[in-house]
Design an enzyme around this catalytic site. Sequence first.
Site, mmCIF file in Angstrom:
data_model
loop_
_atom_site.group_PDB
_atom_site.id
_atom_site.type_symbol
_atom_site.label_atom_id
_atom_site.label_comp_id
_atom_site.label_asym_id
_atom_site.label_seq_id
_atom_site.Cartn_x
_atom_site.Cartn_y
_atom_site.Cartn_z
ATOM 1 N N TYR A 1 43.745 109.595 54.534
ATOM 2 C CA TYR A 1 44.601 110.719 54.920
ATOM 3 C C TYR A 1 45.963 110.191 55.362
ATOM 4 C CZ TYR A 1 40.748 114.143 55.130
ATOM 5 O OH TYR A 1 39.704 114.991 54.827
ATOM 6 N N ASP B 1 40.603 121.752 56.042
ATOM 7 C CA ASP B 1 40.736 122.975 56.819
ATOM 8 C C ASP B 1 41.914 123.821 56.338
ATOM 9 O OD1 ASP B 1 38.539 122.406 58.402
ATOM 10 O OD2 ASP B 1 39.716 121.374 59.935
#
Length: 250
Positions: free
Chosen positions: A109, A51
């Site tokens: 992540y 994003d």
Amino acid sequence: MRYFIELSYKGTNYHGWQLQPNAISIQELINNAFTTIFRTEINVVGAGRTDTGVHAERLFAHVDFDDEIDIKDIIYRLNSLLPNDIVINNISKVSKNAHARFDATSRSYEYRIFLGRNPFLTETTWQLTNKKLNIIKMNEAAKILLNYTNFKSFARANSNVKTYNCEIKKAVWIVTDKMLTFHITADRFLRNMVRAIVGTLLDVGNNKITLEDFKQIIESRDRCNAGTSAPSQGLFLTSVTYPKTIFMNE
């Protein structure tokens, strides 16, 4: 012939990985660089989307060419065309059906929180002055994630996906000096999932919710019950793994 591109980028100045009609994306700039070099329109396919404002230390994409390419020369030329906050690290020849997204076996992540203020980390960490977080309790909650597969509670509302199931293989908070980092690995992730998990785990660490509340949030499968998503600047995609058999030189 198909090639995998390994790249890194600082996402601060971009509206995520994926092509956007009215905003600059990482994918657009890489497509443009390839198109400039080969003088024909080229589109790369990424391992997934990040994003706006999210960073990637190691992301892969694939691209097709009619003939073999001079890998070292193309890496040099791409990096000469791309801005300094996007770097091509490597290009590897892969089997013709290898897919950057669908062949990925896991993704990792990190979410980085700086406990204090540091002017040099404002674009790459979430900075918190609250040093009373119950990190032991946050890690107990993180372990609970491994007992579940449906994570609709942490998915962006109205996500258009076939399944909300993910297999989380690792979820742990690690403190180094003033840096608090959440490490998470899974076979796949839903949009906004990691940031929503981080925000909810911080609610645990701030004693706003209990471990039992955390379980109930997961089981409710309702995003409205989870915490506020952590800001984008602290999130890094750190690794994408593939079967070694798809790489022609391995």
